[in-house]
Design an enzyme around this catalytic site. Structure first.
Site, PDB file in Angstrom:
ATOM      1  N   CYS A   1       0.766  -1.206  -0.063  1.00 28.44           N
ATOM      2  CA  CYS A   1       0.354   0.455  -0.013  1.00 28.44           C
ATOM      3  C   CYS A   1       0.824   1.392  -0.036  1.00 28.44           C
ATOM      4  CB  CYS A   1      -0.926   0.070   1.537  1.00 28.44           C
ATOM      5  SG  CYS A   1      -0.337  -0.075   2.715  1.00 28.44           S
TER       6      CYS A   1
ATOM      7  N   HIS B   1      -1.999   0.949   8.039  1.00 23.83           N
ATOM      8  CA  HIS B   1      -2.152   1.502   6.710  1.00 23.83           C
ATOM      9  C   HIS B   1      -1.723   2.153   5.672  1.00 23.83           C
ATOM     10  CE1 HIS B   1      -3.522   0.104   2.849  1.00 23.83           C
ATOM     11  NE2 HIS B   1      -5.057   0.862   2.958  1.00 23.83           N
TER      12      HIS B   1
END
Length: 1294
Positions: free
Chosen positions: A50, A305
């Site tokens: 990510c 994330h």
């Protein structure tokens, strides 16, 4: 820099919650879904990339960066097709980046893959799962690009776009001398700790002076002494793009741990850097920057994330207001004002009006069918079931019956209004329509006025060019408002990198809304070809994905027998297959069958059926011809019975789950004079172990089916037994108990059903397919075979079966019997024996009765079995009893020359060089605890060889030389080398490393638990177990105790899963496993002795399956071929027992979550499996670690007001995370009012957990009281992966 500090949490990087259209279906790859409503493309996450995705999206939406990249042609970069050519200088990284950017801009897909780009970085498969710091990646990626573009016209474009300089100055306060030093930067790292905004941090860096005074003086070169001085820094050269890296992560030296700064830290949308610059005489516009990208980190310092907020400068996307804010404030005021007059027009008692209003007012003009009920409840304050179901039926049926107003789209997952609806609220009139046709005196629909501000594009306040923002979160792209940036000022989810661009940088008009702007022609053609290919794939998939294959069973081919439907002819199955479009209705299917069955007369009923061990059983009949097959729950491989709805061959057929037949094994005594007759009747006779030589008594078994709702008394009557007969159920005792009930052949116990049970049904008694039912008449107890003690009947093996036969031949040899040896020359004797008798006593008695004392004086002899080919098997250990040595009574042992092994020894065969042929292998006895190296030395000494260039290999199931034994320091017992196994001494060193070494575990023997048909397996206790396919419990996390080790395999990581299965079958422990193809095997991955996932994809390599060396695998044999898709989930389903706190035995169910992973899809699948209505089922997932059940609600949760985010609708994601082996509990609310899934065992498990927690708490308090001073709170720390440095490999182009 930070290694993989920021490893993504499982809850963030689990199953993708994007559209179900992006999944892969069985039988072929499903095409990737097209772009969403934003018209922007996301990037797939490889497991932990990510951070890479966020940075790549930022670079893509930096138009000047991508246009500089696209300006480099093949003459400078080379061609990817030539990258493997020797001597070719192909600049792979910029080429792959060009391809990725072109795909993101032009290819119509929801998300693009970065696999080729990361391969060009030199990353392996594990790098895709490691998380790194995005600030570190930014610098390393720019460095890699600069090195890749050396010698090209683009060698300096990174420098031109991002390079700036800082001048550091020290001013002497006495002489005024200034000492300066310049420092280059591509991004600025600004402090977060102790400051509240970006401006304050920049002020501290470039305006505030640091004084050298007191004990900290500065040596001035001009004064040549220590003086007071002031140090400061200024921005000297400003780049076109300014990147700010926020120091969110710090280290607490007092606590010796990392932490994340989550306090408020604001940043402006536009910033003027003039106060921070060394030269300030230029125009203001030279110092002004505007924000266009914010990379956000969610989580802590050890996990999280990344996603990115980006401003669409070139207006490439389609921005729409977020759903929760889709109406402007002025419109909300109008809504509140007209609400009193609007409510009466809604006609809440008319479901057509209510549903039409709900769909018309939705921004997308369509509503998910799963959410329609919840939206209706929000609209009128009452559910469909309470208000409309009684008069209009289920909501799905109502939508189908009003197909003039509604239509199902997106494969039936959404409902929309037809183009010309009949309801006035279906489509509000547009502005032109209102002006031309509206009469002020006529009553008008107030909703038209309410919705007009939303429809009028001028109602939105005009925003300047390229001011729309999007949230790009891996594959998902959503519209956001500019005000949402303020939410990233603080908290665990906060801004991490800021990207500013000069306000002087204006975009040309031709670049706006033009994704092809300045993209090379070859890349445009590549994208067009890809779009054509994907469009063709989508059309083909749409046609095939809606085709279901049905199995039709025609009534004339069946008869009712023993409570189930059986084919009249055994040669013909009575069924035929039919391919049909599931979007068509039941009436269309009925008409199609009518046309194919020209001879059919009378009514035709279609009933969902299911093949059970007892036969075919019928469940619910399809009565509504207007319902589509999809809505009726009909899927591929559904069985449909075609009949008149009343009878079959004159016999009335009872339908429904309560009449589901149970196949029982009826056991009766069988006496010697009845054997011939029984064999003629086709029933099988159980005669102890090995059979009776003189036609002795035994047990005969017969399979009979009975309706599950039949009482035990009715079963006895159907069997033609008198009322005084006893019915008994097999006692499920342990092996030790069974062995202890009798000598020698052993005994089996049966529990007598009490008289009260005669009125209970088979379902209430929990009798299932394959259970045995013993029928005894009172005179049966006159036989010595049967003994009644209370309510337990003991069946004992006759005493004349307790013997062992020992034979002796004068010319016995290692190779078995001689060819010329006559049978009469061999001497045989029967030795009375029991299970507890030692084998040394058996040998001694045999020698005495054969009168061999003098003949065998001074010679060593042992007892050995002989197989069916006459080959001698390994000697038995004479220190053990008959039972412990695994010797079955009524079998033959041969007295042979040689020593008998001790209990601590292994008897092994071995050969040198190649696979042994008959009679040339040698024998050796070694200790079980000796290592492979010691065993190899003993074998080499036995044949007179020396040297170190030898290693041992096992034989595979084909009796050919198999895999080498890699661990030479492991003991034979650790490697599961069994008695009598053959090893091959092979010349040469062990194979090189680099292969995967995988440990293989074996599931319970399917011949005992998963027989395809009735199988009579003789057991050690003398009775026979009859098992069927239904007896095998689904393999799951709960029954790990049944696993046994099968050895290890060594295989290349480039081998496919099919190759792995083939090699596993060569293990000695699997020699008896009969699998026609590898599709009859299921391979699980084990973690911590728990089953975690099923490996799928026969042609996928082990590298792609991400199997590291040392992984534990579990092999399970299947009865049918299995080819699970990527989103197929193998579940263990358990139906609750009505009125009781328990469940029926579990069953395996494969749920296809490819197209739809919502609760509705699972409920429909289970309803089809059990033949029930989906609305009557209540589901829950079992959590074995907590001994609790988590209920799966009927409706997906909608929008959380606190977080303003749509929650997951997929059961594959949070909070359920359904995976292979999970247990799903089911309650049938039609017959079971108990909605509580908790069982007695769960309550006991929860009590144990509470006791353990209390013990840990008390233990922690005791440890704390022993220390002095304050004690730091201790707890289990989460294990973290070792930190790995981030790197990108670049070729040499100088």
């Amino acid at each position: 820099m930070f290694g993989n500090l920021f490893a993504e949490e499982e809850e963030e990087e689990g199953f993708s919650l994007t559209s179900s259209r992006g999944r892969v279906a069985k039988g072929g790859d499903e095409p990737p879904p097209p772009r969403g409503r934003s018209n922007l493309c996301g990037i797939k996450n490889q497991g932990g990339t990510c951070y890479l995705n966020s940075l790549l999206q930022t670079l893509l939406f930096t138009p000047e960066f991508r246009e500089e990249l696209f300006s480099l042609g093949a003459a400078e970069l080379g061609c990817l097709e030539d990258k493997d050519e020797p001597g070719a200088k192909v600049r792979v990284i910029p080429l792959e980046l060009q391809k990725l950017f072109a795909s993101l801009l032009l290819v119509d897909q929801q998300s693009a893959s970065t696999a080729n780009l990361t391969n060009s970085f030199g990353w392996n498969s594990s790098e895709g799962t490691n998380q790194h710091d995005v600030q570190e990646l930014n610098r390393i990626l720019f460095s890699a690009l600069e090195h890749s573009l050396v010698g090209t016209t683009g060698s300096t474009f990174i420098h031109q776009l991002y390079h700036g300089t800082i001048v550091n100055s020290i001013v002497c306060k006495e002489c005024g001398n200034v000492s300066q030093r310049q420092e280059d930067f591509l991004d600025l790292t600004v402090c977060v700790c102790g400051v509240s905004s970006l401006e304050e941090a920049l002020w501290n860096m470039f305006v505030e002076e640091e004084m050298f005074e007191g004990n900290n003086l500065y040596r001035c070169a001009q004064c040549d002494r220590l003086v007071t001085a002031a140090k400061s820094a200024k921005l000297k050269k400003l780049p076109p793009f300014m990147t700010m890296s926020l120091l969110r992560f710090s280290f607490d030296f007092a606590k010796c741990e990392r932490y994340k700064e989550t306090g408020r830290y604001s940043f402006p949308l536009t910033i003027n850097l003039q106060p921070f610059c060394d030269e300030t005489d230029a125009e203001d516009s030279d110092y002004c920057y505007e924000l266009f990208s914010v990379i956000i980190h969610k989580g802590g310092c050890y996990g999280g994330h990344y996603h990115v907020y980006i401003r669409d400068i070139d207006q490439l996307g389609q921005w729409e207001p977020p759903e929760e804010e889709c109406k402007p404030k002025t419109q909300k005021k109008v809504t509140e004002e007209v609400k009193p007059t609007c409510e009466p027009e809604l006609q809440e008692d008319d479901p057509l009006s209510v549903i039409s209003a709900i769909i018309a007012q939705d921004p997308s003009k369509s509503v998910l069918t799963d959410q329609l009920g919840q939206k209706l409840m929000d609209k009128i304050g009452s559910s469909w079931s309470k208000k409309f179901r009684k008069h209009y039926g289920p909501i799905g049926k109502f939508l189908q019956s009003h197909n003039d107003a509604f239509m199902l789209v997106s494969n039936g997952t959404r409902v929309a209004l037809k183009a010309n609806p009949s309801s006035p609220v279906t489509e509000p009139p547009g502005p032109a329509k209102l002006t031309a046709n509206s009469d002020p005196s006529a009553p008008s629909d107030p909703r038209a006025a309410e919705q007009q501000p939303e429809l009028d594009p001028k109602s939105e306040p005009e925003q300047k060019q390229g001011s729309h923002w999007f949230d790009l979160n891996d594959s998902t792209v959503t519209s956001i408002r500019e005000a949402d940036l303020e939410k990233q000022f603080q908290g665990k989810e906060s801004a991490y990198m800021l990207f500013y661009r000069k306000t002087q940088l204006h975009r040309p008009t031709e670049a706006l809304n033009n994704p092809q702007y300045k993209i090379p022609l070859n890349l445009i053609q590549m994208a067009q070809e890809e779009n054509i290919k994907m469009q063709k794939m989508r059309e083909e998939f749409e046609a095939t994905s809606n085709t279901v294959v049905l199995r039709l069973h025609l009534a004339p081919s069946y008869k009712l027998e023993h409570g189930a439907l059986q084919p009249i002819s055994k040669e013909q199955s009575g069924s035929t297959t039919l391919s049909f479009d599931r979007r068509k209705t039941v009436g269309d299917l009925r008409l199609d069958i009518y046309q194919k069955q020209e001879l059919w007369e009378g009514d035709m009923a279609l009933t969902v059926a299911r093949s059970l061990p007892a036969g075919l059983h019928l469940y619910n009949t399809l009565t509504d011809d207007s319902v589509s097959l999809y809505s009726a729950g009909i899927c591929t491989n559904t069985d449909l019975f075609v009949w008149n709805g009343r009878e079959v061959c004159g016999a009335t057929v009872l339908t429904g789950a309560e009449w589901e037949p149970v196949l029982l094994n009826v056991v009766r005594p069988s006496y010697g004079e009845d054997v011939d007759q029984e064999e003629g009747d086709g029933s099988e006779c159980e005669e102890g172990k090995g059979g009776f030589e003189n036609g002795g008594p035994g047990l005969k078994r017969e399979a009979r089916g009975f309706a599950g709702a039949s009482t035990l008394g009715e079963v006895r009557e159907a069997l033609g037994e008198p009322e005084e007969s006893l019915l008994c159920q097999e006692h499920k005792g342990g092996k030790k108990e069974e062995q202890g009930t009798g000598e020698g052949g052993g005994a089996s116990g049966w529990r007598v059903f009490p008289p009260d049970d005669m009125q209970r049904t088979l379902k209430e008694l929990s009798l299932k397919d394959g259970d045995a039912l013993l029928v005894l008449e009172p005179q049966s107890f006159d036989s010595s075979m049967f003994a009644l003690n209370g309510d337990v009947v003991t069946v004992t093996t006759p005493s004349d079966c307790r013997w062992l036969q020992v034979e002796f031949g004068p010319h016995e040899g290692e190779g078995g019997r001689g060819e010329g040896e006559k049978e009469e020359e061999r001497r045989k004797i029967k030795v009375p024996a029991t299970g507890n008798m030692l084998l040394c006593e058996v040998k001694q008695r045999a020698i005495e009765e054969l009168q061999l004392q003098e003949q065998l004086t001074g010679a060593q002899y042992c007892l050995r079995h002989v197989d069916c080919t006459g080959k001698l098997l390994p000697p038995v250990c004479e220190e053990l009893s008959v039972r412990d040595a695994g010797v079955r009574l009524m079998t033959t042992l041969t007295l042979c020359p040689g020593n008998a092994p001790k209990a601590s020894q292994l008897f092994l065969h071995f050969s040198v060089g190649s696979a042994p042929s008959a009679g040339v292998e040698m024998d050796i006895m070694v200790e079980k605890t000796c290592t492979v190296k010691e065993c190899l030395k003993a074998m080499l000494d036995a044949v007179g060889l020396d040297g170190t260039c030898w290693h041992l290999r096992r034989l595979d199931w084909c009796e050919e030389v198999g895999e080498p034994i890699m661990d030479e320091d492991a003991s034979l017992s650790e490697l599961k080398i069994n008695n009598g196994e053959t090893l091959v001494v092979t010349e040469g060193q062990l194979p090189p490393k680099g292969f995967l070494k995988l440990s293989v575990w074996l599931c319970p023997d399917p011949s005992n638990k998963s027989a395809v048909s009735m199988d009579f397996n003789h057991t050690d206790n003398g009775h026979t177990d009859v098992v069927t396919a239904g007896d095998s419990p689904p393999l799951g996390p709960g029954n790990m105790a049944d696993l046994r080790s099968a050895g290890q395999v060594e295989i290349s990581d480039e081998a496919t899963l099919e190759d792995l299965k083939t090699q596993v079958l060569t293990l000695p422990a699997l020699q008896d496993v009969c699998a026609p193809t590898t599709a009859f095997m299921r391979v699980w991955q084990l973690e911590g002795r728990r089953l975690t996932r099923i490996l799928r994809g026969q042609q996928l390599t082990l590298k792609k399956l991400k199997l590291p060396s040392g992984t534990d695998l579990c092999v399970q044999q299947l009865l049918t071929e299995e080819d699970l898709g990527p989103k197929d989930v193998m579940l263990s389903v358990r139906m609750g027992i009505p009125g009781e706190r328990g469940f029926y035995p579990p069953e395996e169910l494969v749920w296809d979550a490819t197209r739809d992973s919502s609760p509705r899809s699972l409920r429909t699948c289970l309803a089809a499996h059990y033949g029930l209505s989906p609305d009557s089922l209540l589901l829950a997932k079992h959590q074995p670690d907590k001994h609790a059940w988590e209920e799966i609600s009927n409706w997906s949760q909608q929008v959380s007001k606190k977080k303003k985010k749509r929650k997951a609708e997929s059961l594959l994601g949070a909070p359920f995370h359904l995976k292979d082996g999970d247990t799903i509990g089911i309650k049938n609310l039609l017959i079971d009012n108990n909605r509580d899934f908790l069982t007695v065992e769960d309550e006991q498990g929860q009590q144990r957990l509470r006791e353990q927690a209390e013990q840990r708490r008390k233990g922690g308090q005791a440890a704390g009281s022993e220390g002095v001073g304050p004690q730091k709170k201790t707890g289990t720390t989460k294990s973290r992966k070792p930190e790995v440095a981030l790197s990108i490999n670049v070729g040499v182009f100088r």
